[in-house]
Motif scaffolding. Structure first.
Motif, PDB file in Angstrom:
ATOM      1  N   HIS A 101       0.821  -1.212   0.000  1.00  9.75           N
ATOM      2  CA  HIS A 101       0.000   0.000   0.000  1.00  9.75           C
ATOM      3  C   HIS A 101       0.855   1.262   0.000  1.00  9.75           C
ATOM      4  CE1 HIS A 101       0.974  -0.241   4.279  1.00  9.75           C
ATOM      5  NE2 HIS A 101       0.514   0.987   4.439  1.00  9.75           N
ATOM      6  N   CYS A 147      -4.070   1.153  -7.781  1.00  7.64           N
ATOM      7  CA  CYS A 147      -4.411   0.318  -6.618  1.00  7.64           C
ATOM      8  C   CYS A 147      -4.860   1.216  -5.481  1.00  7.64           C
ATOM      9  CB  CYS A 147      -3.200  -0.481  -6.156  1.00  7.64           C
ATOM     10  SG  CYS A 147      -2.653  -1.669  -7.366  1.00  7.64           S
ATOM     11  N   ASN A 148      -5.712   0.649  -4.637  1.00  8.26           N
ATOM     12  CA  ASN A 148      -6.211   1.399  -3.489  1.00  8.26           C
ATOM     13  C   ASN A 148      -5.251   1.225  -2.303  1.00  8.26           C
ATOM     14  OD1 ASN A 148      -7.582   2.500  -1.400  1.00  8.26           O
ATOM     15  ND2 ASN A 148      -9.471   1.330  -1.685  1.00  8.26           N
ATOM     16  N   THR A 180      -5.438   3.136   0.463  1.00  9.30           N
ATOM     17  CA  THR A 180      -5.990   3.704   1.696  1.00  9.30           C
ATOM     18  C   THR A 180      -6.273   2.583   2.697  1.00  9.30           C
ATOM     19  OG1 THR A 180      -8.254   3.556   0.882  1.00  9.30           O
ATOM     20  CG2 THR A 180      -7.079   5.625   0.457  1.00  9.30           C
TER      21      THR A 180
END
Ligand SMILES: Cc1ncc(COP(=O)(O)O)c(C=O)c1O
Length: 383
Positions: A319, A329-330, A332
């Motif tokens: 991440h 891509c996420n 969070t």
């Protein structure tokens, strides 16, 4: 300097490579590719194996065989080597991250379901540092949501879960034979599966989509890859596979010795074995609690270096990877376990042929013993 890892090649490697060179079979045709594939499939307890040129492309090929592509999502651990994520990106699908388990450092299976969407097609189980994932839990989720499972077994040659070998826990699995792996070919990889259908697809896509069952008419219906393994690499791989059990035992012995000598050092946390599994200790990682240990991770890396010991920092969470965030891509959400591993983890020399004295010495340095010895000697000399 005690290196983090060096390859151990003490079997028939030279003999087989010599044979390949003398007979002129140095590309991907030649008897060693087939022989290595068959020996490795047998070692993993699966029906089929397909040799390729590294572990990253083995993952990509495996995902391609499952039909993963654009608009799909694949669940992967946040704490892994970047190739796990990149291989998903190559297909056009999005990797979706799940935090690590605090004890095993593998994907936390209890957090997978929160990340499943209608686009999810597969779960990638990465056996971090040779410690198998909680496969029963992953299978349960995958069957409830009708998802494929792909194993990234790049670090887990010969590891066991409920008596079965890594590579045999899923629809399809990928291995790496990079020089630091428990079995190496220098550079190399393998896709393994029990499915004849996936096996055929792997043969097809790895070789520019030449149909393995049809005469060569040079018509290509699909866009394929050249991921072939050379006969030279396979010659080394066959020799390594002949000794796979011996090499595995050497790594497991390292793991046991590190646990013995690090056991009572305050602030040093070790990876816990997955229940019902056998960890093959590709790498021996340690996680610091800097307050309890009294030094930061960087200070420990420095101390090790001063004493002639090489080490490596742990992976940084997916991440936090700019490449993946730019890919869409996420990133969070919270990944506290991965962040802690990334900030405070490092791995220690782990080559199969390390001597017990060397491991004890490394652990003494971590304990602060060697620094203390030096300080004492300096004081004794009145300096
Ligand atoms: C978990 C994991 N996946 C994939 C790979 C990629 O393998 P390779 O370096 O052979 O491409 C590695 C390599 O170290 C790895 O550790």
């Amino acid at each position: 300097m005690i290196p983090v890892c060096q390859p151990f090649l003490n079997g028939n490697e030279l003999k087989y490579v010599d044979d390949a060179v003398r007979t002129g079979w140095i590309s991907s045709s030649g008897k060693y590719v087939k022989a290595f594939e068959e020996a490795f499939a047998e070692y993993c307890g699966v029906k089929y194996a397909v040799g390729v040129c590294n572990g990253t492309v083995a993952l990509h090929l495996a995902l391609t065989c499952l039909g993963i592509g654009k608009d799909d999502e694949v669940i992967i651990p946040d704490f892994t080597m970047i190739a796990s994520a990149f291989s998903v990106c190559y297909t056009g699908a999005k990797p979706v991250f799940v935090d690590a388990d605090e004890k095993t450092w593998n994907i936390d299976a209890s957090k997978i379901e929160d990340k499943i969407t209608p686009r999810t097609r597969a779960i990638m189980a990465v056996h971090i540092f040779g410690n198998p994932c909680d496969m029963d839990a992953i299978h349960e989720i995958a069957s409830r949501h009708n998802l494929f499972i792909i194993e990234d077994a790049a670090e887990a040659h010969g590891a066991l879960y409920k008596g079965k070998k890594a590579g045999s826990f899923s629809d399809i699995a990928a291995f790496s034979f990079f020089a630091n792996k428990n079995i190496t070919t220098g550079e190399g990889g393998m896709v393994v599966t029990d499915s004849g259908h996936l096996y055929k697809k792997a043969l097809y896509h790895k070789n520019l989509c030449f149909d393995p069952d049809a005469p060569r008419n040079y018509i290509h219906k699909d866009i394929g890859f050249n991921y072939r393994m050379s006969n030279l690499h396979a010659a080394i791989g066959l020799a390594q596979t002949e000794k796979a059990d011996e090499y595995k035992e050497m790594r497991i012995r390292n793991g046991k010795l590190y646990r013995k000598y690090l056991k009572d050092i305050k602030g040093i946390i070790l990876q816990e074995d997955q229940a019902d599994a056998e960890n093959v200790f590709w790498m021996n990682g340690i996680l610091l609690d800097p307050k309890k240990y009294g030094r930061t991770r960087d200070e420990l890396v420095h101390l090790l270096k001063e004493n002639g010991i090489d080490s490596r920092l742990f992976f940084v969470g997916m991440h936090r990877q700019p490449s993946l965030l730019n890919f869409g891509c996420n990133g969070t959400g919270d990944y506290p376990v991965t962040d802690n591993l990334a900030e405070n983890g490092l791995y220690l020399p782990s080559a199969g042929n390390l001597k017990e004295d060397e491991i004890k010495y490394i652990c003494d340095v971590i304990r602060g013993q060697k620094a203390e010895d030096r300080r004492q000697k300096t004081e004794d000399r009145g300096q």
